[in-house]
Write an enzyme that holds these catalytic residues in place. Structure first.
Site, PDB file in Angstrom:
ATOM      1  N   GLN A 143      -1.505 -10.831  -1.043  1.00  0.00           N
ATOM      2  CA  GLN A 143      -1.781 -10.092  -2.603  1.00  0.00           C
ATOM      3  C   GLN A 143      -0.866  -9.619  -3.452  1.00  0.00           C
ATOM      4  O   GLN A 143       0.260  -8.532  -3.324  1.00  0.00           O
ATOM      5  CB  GLN A 143      -1.997  -8.331  -2.144  1.00  0.00           C
ATOM      6  CG  GLN A 143      -3.028  -7.227  -2.745  1.00  0.00           C
ATOM      7  CD  GLN A 143      -3.596  -5.947  -2.592  1.00  0.00           C
ATOM      8  OE1 GLN A 143      -3.690  -6.073  -1.255  1.00  0.00           O
ATOM      9  NE2 GLN A 143      -3.673  -5.187  -3.315  1.00  0.00           N
TER      10      GLN A 143
ATOM     11  N   SER B 194       1.388  -5.889  -7.204  1.00  0.00           N
ATOM     12  CA  SER B 194       2.047  -4.629  -7.295  1.00  0.00           C
ATOM     13  C   SER B 194       3.182  -5.668  -7.732  1.00  0.00           C
ATOM     14  O   SER B 194       3.409  -6.785  -7.903  1.00  0.00           O
ATOM     15  CB  SER B 194       2.541  -4.449  -6.157  1.00  0.00           C
ATOM     16  OG  SER B 194       1.348  -2.770  -5.310  1.00  0.00           O
TER      17      SER B 194
ATOM     18  N   GLU C 161     -13.325  -3.688   0.548  1.00  0.00           N
ATOM     19  CA  GLU C 161     -12.016  -4.029   1.462  1.00  0.00           C
ATOM     20  C   GLU C 161     -12.580  -3.684   2.763  1.00  0.00           C
ATOM     21  O   GLU C 161     -13.715  -2.467   2.491  1.00  0.00           O
ATOM     22  CB  GLU C 161     -11.190  -3.623   1.301  1.00  0.00           C
ATOM     23  CG  GLU C 161      -9.783  -3.992   0.911  1.00  0.00           C
ATOM     24  CD  GLU C 161      -8.990  -4.198   0.799  1.00  0.00           C
ATOM     25  OE1 GLU C 161      -8.742  -2.622  -0.002  1.00  0.00           O
ATOM     26  OE2 GLU C 161      -8.174  -4.402   0.988  1.00  0.00           O
TER      27      GLU C 161
HETATM   28  C1  LIG Z   1       3.353  -0.070   3.596  1.00  0.00           C
HETATM   29  C2  LIG Z   1       2.927  -1.332   1.897  1.00  0.00           C
HETATM   30  C3  LIG Z   1       2.146  -2.176   1.266  1.00  0.00           C
HETATM   31  C4  LIG Z   1       1.492  -2.370   0.301  1.00  0.00           C
HETATM   32  N1  LIG Z   1       1.270  -3.984   0.048  1.00  0.00           N
HETATM   33  C5  LIG Z   1       1.046  -4.334  -1.099  1.00  0.00           C
HETATM   34  C6  LIG Z   1      -0.005  -5.738  -0.756  1.00  0.00           C
HETATM   35  O1  LIG Z   1       0.597  -6.497  -0.017  1.00  0.00           O
HETATM   36  N2  LIG Z   1       0.484  -6.144  -2.291  1.00  0.00           N
HETATM   37  C7  LIG Z   1      -0.062  -5.390  -3.561  1.00  0.00           C
HETATM   38  O2  LIG Z   1       0.190  -6.180  -4.906  1.00  0.00           O
HETATM   39  N3  LIG Z   1       1.229  -4.213  -2.872  1.00  0.00           N
HETATM   40  C8  LIG Z   1       1.158  -3.635  -1.896  1.00  0.00           C
HETATM   41  N4  LIG Z   1       1.516  -2.526  -2.279  1.00  0.00           N
HETATM   42  C9  LIG Z   1       2.021  -1.593  -3.235  1.00  0.00           C
HETATM   43  C10 LIG Z   1       1.173  -0.211  -3.776  1.00  0.00           C
HETATM   44  O3  LIG Z   1       0.271  -0.908  -3.969  1.00  0.00           O
HETATM   45  C11 LIG Z   1       1.918   0.577  -4.579  1.00  0.00           C
HETATM   46  O4  LIG Z   1       2.870   0.762  -3.732  1.00  0.00           O
HETATM   47  C12 LIG Z   1       1.413   2.135  -5.075  1.00  0.00           C
HETATM   48  O5  LIG Z   1       0.692   1.472  -5.788  1.00  0.00           O
HETATM   49  C13 LIG Z   1       2.648   2.866  -5.315  1.00  0.00           C
HETATM   50  O6  LIG Z   1       3.070   2.003  -6.505  1.00  0.00           O
HETATM   51  P1  LIG Z   1       4.626   2.033  -6.996  1.00  0.00           P
HETATM   52  O7  LIG Z   1       5.611   1.561  -5.354  1.00  0.00           O
HETATM   53  O8  LIG Z   1       5.448   0.966  -8.024  1.00  0.00           O
HETATM   54  O9  LIG Z   1       5.108   3.563  -7.142  1.00  0.00           O
HETATM   55  P2  LIG Z   1       4.351   4.470  -8.808  1.00  0.00           P
HETATM   56  O10 LIG Z   1       3.374   3.836  -9.140  1.00  0.00           O
HETATM   57  O11 LIG Z   1       6.375   3.429  -9.511  1.00  0.00           O
HETATM   58  O12 LIG Z   1       5.528   5.306  -8.346  1.00  0.00           O
HETATM   59  C14 LIG Z   1       6.014   6.473  -7.986  1.00  0.00           C
HETATM   60  C15 LIG Z   1       6.216   7.375  -8.118  1.00  0.00           C
HETATM   61  O13 LIG Z   1       5.857   8.121  -9.325  1.00  0.00           O
HETATM   62  C16 LIG Z   1       4.875   8.697  -8.835  1.00  0.00           C
HETATM   63  N5  LIG Z   1       3.862   8.566  -9.581  1.00  0.00           N
HETATM   64  C17 LIG Z   1       3.222   7.806 -10.598  1.00  0.00           C
HETATM   65  N6  LIG Z   1       2.378   7.713 -11.618  1.00  0.00           N
HETATM   66  C18 LIG Z   1       1.826   8.591 -11.399  1.00  0.00           C
HETATM   67  C19 LIG Z   1       0.854   9.886 -11.950  1.00  0.00           C
HETATM   68  N7  LIG Z   1       0.081   9.621 -12.970  1.00  0.00           N
HETATM   69  N8  LIG Z   1       0.643  11.595 -11.569  1.00  0.00           N
HETATM   70  C20 LIG Z   1       1.921  11.241 -10.778  1.00  0.00           C
HETATM   71  N9  LIG Z   1       2.474  10.856  -9.748  1.00  0.00           N
HETATM   72  C21 LIG Z   1       3.096   9.820 -10.256  1.00  0.00           C
HETATM   73  C22 LIG Z   1       3.725   8.304  -7.655  1.00  0.00           C
HETATM   74  O14 LIG Z   1       3.173   9.130  -6.801  1.00  0.00           O
HETATM   75  C23 LIG Z   1       4.714   7.909  -6.573  1.00  0.00           C
HETATM   76  O15 LIG Z   1       5.589   9.060  -6.063  1.00  0.00           O
HETATM   77  C24 LIG Z   1       2.178  -1.447  -0.967  1.00  0.00           C
HETATM   78  C25 LIG Z   1       2.345  -0.368  -0.396  1.00  0.00           C
HETATM   79  C26 LIG Z   1       2.981  -0.315   0.537  1.00  0.00           C
HETATM   80  C27 LIG Z   1       3.578   1.252   1.548  1.00  0.00           C
END
Ligand SMILES: Cc1cc2nc3c(=O)[nH]c(=O)nc-3n(C[C@H](O)[C@H](O)[C@H](O)COP(=O)(O)OP(=O)(O)OC[C@H]3O[C@@H](n4cnc5c(N)ncnc54)[C@H](O)[C@@H]3O)c2cc1C
Length: 399
Positions: A129, A132, A247
C-alpha cells in the site's frame, strides 16, 4: 445482538478453528505480533497459506461469484475468522491484496479484475500500500508524489514511507497527485504500480524490533501505463477511502490476542519466584493481572459491540475509534507487565535460546507502539470522537 452462543456461528467458529490448526504454516514469523513482513524463506509457505484461506472461503467470500466469492458480505463470519486467526496466532495473509482487491472490485475495469484478482487469490502476487509519505500520514490528502500525463503513460516522481512488505511486493496500490491546481482531495488518482518498473527504489527500514517490516519507496521518472489508473483520473480519494472501509473486519480480534496473552502472563507469573516467593503471591501483581483480564474482555466486547451496531445501522462515529484506542492502550500495559515479570531476563532478545516464550514478550513490547499509530493515530481518533460523536468544536488546523 449477540455474536456468540448462536449455534450456527459457533459451529462455523469450530470449523474455522479446526481448519487453522490443521493448516497452520510452519514459519518463523509466527512468533511475531502485528502485521509483519516475513523472512524471505517463509514467503513460499505464506503464499500457499494465503491461497488456502481464500480456497476455504475465509478470505474474499464477499467477492463476486465470478471471481471466486459468494457475492455477499457476511461481517459476522468475517469477524469470526479474524478472531480465530488472532486466537490461534496464525500469520496474516501476505501483503495488502485484500485492500487492492476492494478497490479493483468496486472501481476497476473488467480487464484489471481479470489481470489482478486471480493473483491475489492464489498468493502469487504480493501487494503493498503506497499511501503514506514523510509529510502526509494522518493528513493523507497533503500527499505530494506527482503523476504527470505523458502520452499513454503517467510519469511518477516522489517518495512514500511506511510501506509494509514493499521489499517483497510485485505490485503497489499507489496514490499520487495528478492535478496540483485542484482542491486537495480532488487532485489525487489511484494506480496499480508494477514494483519492478525502472525508477522504483525500495529501501527497507530497520525497526526497533530488529526486523524490517516497512520501507521507504522512491520514484524517479517511473512510467505507469494509463490503463493502470483505478477508476477515473482524480477519483483516487474516493477509491482509497472506500477500499479502507472494506478492509477485512477485525472486530474484537485484538481483545482475543490480549486474552491469550493475559493467560500466558498468568502462567509465566505462576512459574516464577520473586524474592524467594512465588511471584503470584504478590497481591498487587494479582490485581494487575485481574485488571488486564477484564480490560482484554472489554476490548473484545467493544469490537463486537461496534460490529453489532454497524449491522443494526445504529453505529456511532465513536464506536470504531474507541475500540481501537482501548485495545492499543491496554496492549501497551499488558506487554509492559509481561516484560516486568521477567526481571533481568527481559533483556534477552528474541533470538536468544534462553528467552522466555521464544522472546514473544520482547517482540510484542517493542512492536506495541505501532498499534497506537497504524490505521489512524490515537490522537487523531480522539479528535474524531470529539468532533463527530460529541459535536465539540473542530481542532484548530495548521497552527
Ligand atoms: C506498523 C505500521 C504499518 C504501516 N503500514 C503502512 C503501509 O503499508 N502503507 C502506508 O501507506 N502507510 C502505512 N502506515 C502509515 C500510517 O498510516 C501512518 O503512520 C499514520 O497515518 C500516521 O501518520 P504519520 O506516521 O505520518 O504521523 P503524523 O501524521 O506525522 O503524526 C505525528 C504525530 O502527530 C500527531 N498528530 C497528527 N495530526 C494530529 C492532529 N490533527 N491532532 C492531534 N495530533 C495529531 C499524531 O498522533 C502523531 O503522534 C503504517 C504505520 C504503521 C505504524
Amino acid at each position: 445482538m449477540r455474536l456468540d452462543h448462536d449455534p450456527e456461528t459457533e459451529w462455523f467458529r469450530a470449523e474455522v478453528r479446526r481448519f487453522l490448526e490443521g493448516h497452520r504454516p510452519a514459519v518463523k514469523t509466527q512468533h511475531r505480533s502485528g502485521v509483519r513482513a516475513p523472512d524471505p524463506e517463509d514467503i513460499p509457505a505464506l503464499r500457499k497459506w494465503t491461497a488456502q484461506l481464500f480456497e476455504a472461503g475465509y478470505l474474499g467470500s464477499d467477492w463476486p461469484t465470478e471471481w471466486g466469492g459468494t457475492g455477499r458480505a457476511d461481517p459476522v463470519r468475517a469477524t469470526v475468522v479474524a478472531e480465530e486467526m488472532a486466537r490461534s496466532r496464525v500469520p496474516s495473509p501476505l501483503g495488502t491484496g485484500l485492500l487492492a482487491a476492494a478497490a479493483l472490485i468496486h472501481f476497476g475495469t473488467q480487464e484489471q479484475k481479470q489481470r489482478y484478482l486471480p493473483g491475489i487469490r492464489s498468493g502469487r502476487e504480493i501487494w503493498c500500500q503506497l499511501f503514506s509519505e514523510p509529510g502526509a500520514g494522518s493528513d493523507l490528502a497533503s500527499l505530494t508524489t506527482r503523476a504527470q500525463r505523458d502520452g499513454g503513460y503517467f510519469v511518477v516522481d516522489g517518495q512514500k514511507v511506511w510501506t509494509t512488505n514493499g521489499q517483497h511486493a510485485q505490485l503497489g496500490f499507489l496514490l499520487a497527485r495528478t492535478d496540483s491546481g485542484a482542491p486537495r482531495h480532488a487532485g489525487i488518482s489511484a494506480f496499480v504500480l508494477d514494483m519492478t518498473s525502472p525508477g522504483v527504489v525500495v529501501r527497507p527500514l530497520r525497526e526497533i524490533t530488529g526486523t524490517s517490516d516497512f520501507n521507504e519507496v522512491f520514484f524517479d521518472g517511473v512510467r505507469i501505463p494509463v490503463g493502470n489508473v483505478i477508476a477515473e483520473v482524480n477519483r483516487g480519494w474516493e477509491v482509497a477511502t472506500m477500499s479502507l472501509v472494506h478492509e477485512r473486519s477485525g472486530a474484537g480480534a485484538g481483545g482475543i490476542t490480549m486474552l491469550r496473552a493475559v493467560g500466558d502472563a498468568v502462567a509465566l507469573a505462576a512459574s516464577l519466584r520473586r524474592r524467594g516467593r512465588p511471584a503470584l503471591s504478590d497481591g498487587a501483581l494479582r490485581q494487575e493481572l485481574g485488571r488486564l483480564y477484564a480490560a482484554a474482555r472489554i476490548s473484545m466486547r467493544l469490537g463486537q459491540f461496534h460490529l453489532s451496531r454497524a449491522l443494526d445501522g445504529t453505529a456511532d462515529a465513536a464506536d470504531a475509534p474507541l475500540a481501537k484506542i482501548f485495545y492499543s492502550e491496554t496492549n501497551l500495559a499488558l506487554v509492559d507487565l509481561g516484560l516486568a515479570l521477567q526481571g533481568t531476563e527481559s533483556l534477552l532478545t528474541e533470538d536468544d535460546p534462553d528467552a522466555i516464550a521464544e522472546g514473544w514478550w520482547q517482540d510484542a513490547f517493542l512492536y506495541a507502539r505501532a498499534f497506537t499509530i497504524a490505521g489512524g493515530t490515537n490522537d487523531v481518533l480522539r479528535n474524531l470522537i470529539a468532533e463527530r460523536a460529541l459535536g465539540l468544536p473542530k481542532e484548530p488546523r495548521g497552527v
